[in-house]
Motif scaffolding. Sequence first.
Motif, short mmCIF file in Angstrom:
data_model
loop_
_atom_site.label_atom_id
_atom_site.label_comp_id
_atom_site.label_asym_id
_atom_site.label_seq_id
_atom_site.Cartn_x
_atom_site.Cartn_y
_atom_site.Cartn_z
N HIS A 65 19.83 36.90 -1.46
CA HIS A 65 20.05 35.62 -2.12
C HIS A 65 19.93 34.53 -1.07
CE1 HIS A 65 21.44 37.50 -5.86
NE2 HIS A 65 21.91 38.42 -5.05
N LEU A 66 19.15 33.51 -1.38
CA LEU A 66 18.93 32.38 -0.49
C LEU A 66 19.55 31.15 -1.13
CD1 LEU A 66 15.19 33.17 0.22
CD2 LEU A 66 17.14 33.68 1.72
N PHE A 67 20.56 30.62 -0.50
CA PHE A 67 21.25 29.44 -1.01
C PHE A 67 20.74 28.23 -0.24
CE2 PHE A 67 24.01 33.06 -1.64
CZ PHE A 67 24.37 32.93 -2.98
N LEU A 68 20.07 27.32 -0.95
CA LEU A 68 19.52 26.12 -0.33
C LEU A 68 20.54 25.00 -0.46
CD1 LEU A 68 17.06 27.99 -0.97
CD2 LEU A 68 15.72 25.91 -0.92
N GLU A 69 21.07 24.60 0.68
CA GLU A 69 22.11 23.58 0.71
C GLU A 69 21.47 22.23 1.03
OE1 GLU A 69 26.50 23.13 2.62
OE2 GLU A 69 24.94 23.89 3.95
N ILE A 70 21.56 21.31 0.08
CA ILE A 70 21.10 19.94 0.26
C ILE A 70 22.27 19.06 -0.18
CG2 ILE A 70 19.27 18.26 -0.21
CD1 ILE A 70 17.59 20.63 -1.36
N PRO A 71 23.22 18.81 0.73
CA PRO A 71 24.48 18.17 0.34
C PRO A 71 24.34 16.85 -0.41
CG PRO A 71 24.58 18.93 2.61
CD PRO A 71 23.15 19.09 2.15
N GLN A 72 23.40 16.00 0.01
CA GLN A 72 23.27 14.69 -0.65
C GLN A 72 22.94 14.83 -2.13
OE1 GLN A 72 21.48 15.74 2.11
NE2 GLN A 72 20.68 13.98 3.19
N LEU A 73 22.35 15.95 -2.52
CA LEU A 73 21.90 16.11 -3.91
C LEU A 73 22.73 17.09 -4.73
CD1 LEU A 73 18.05 16.14 -3.26
CD2 LEU A 73 19.47 14.23 -4.03
N PHE A 74 23.35 18.07 -4.08
CA PHE A 74 24.02 19.13 -4.84
C PHE A 74 25.51 19.26 -4.56
CE2 PHE A 74 19.56 20.25 -5.08
CZ PHE A 74 19.44 20.51 -6.44
N ASP A 75 26.05 18.48 -3.67
CA ASP A 75 27.49 18.53 -3.40
C ASP A 75 28.19 17.58 -4.37
OD1 ASP A 75 29.99 18.87 -2.43
OD2 ASP A 75 29.58 18.12 -0.42
N ARG A 76 28.29 18.05 -5.63
CA ARG A 76 28.85 17.26 -6.72
C ARG A 76 29.77 18.13 -7.56
NH1 ARG A 76 23.49 13.87 -8.67
NH2 ARG A 76 22.99 13.07 -6.60
#
Length: 176
Positions: A65-76
Amino acid sequence: SGLAEFMGSLPGALVEQGHTVDVAVPLYGKDRPKQAEPLDAFSLTIGQAQYQVSVLTLRSHGVRHLFLEIPQLFDRPGMYGEHAGEYADNGLRFGAFCRAVVELVSRRTSQPHVIHCHDWQTGLVPVMWKSRSRHESSTADLPIVFTLHDIAHQGRFDKFVLPTLGLDWSLFNPEQ
């Protein structure tokens, strides 16, 4: 949901048949999987904004499993929205996720044999892959499968997200 059930069973079934399977998903919120390890990091320029992408990996039942972390867009607080409705920038959010998936695949030393996308959240992966690889004969013919699990959810967005995502206006037509 149909997507959750499907993604919970298909990857494992493919592994049982001897295939190598990677599943890429956005990392929502601050809840990192406990055993996930860093795999890669890169930046994306989308429109006028720069986004840092961190890729975490976790192997479970033979599936990576590859978790793509893009905080500005998905840290909600929500995945697609909150009580007031969907996030207004979901087109940008999931367009950026699709760009990050294409970038991640292109950074691999060995290319996959097929890319399988699911629902509107990954709908731009095939377009972005084909746009990127039409100049590279080694990746231009990579098969891409697209599965819709619920036709009621289509991910409709303003057409002006296309140039922000680096997609040409020529793609805005019924055939593409």
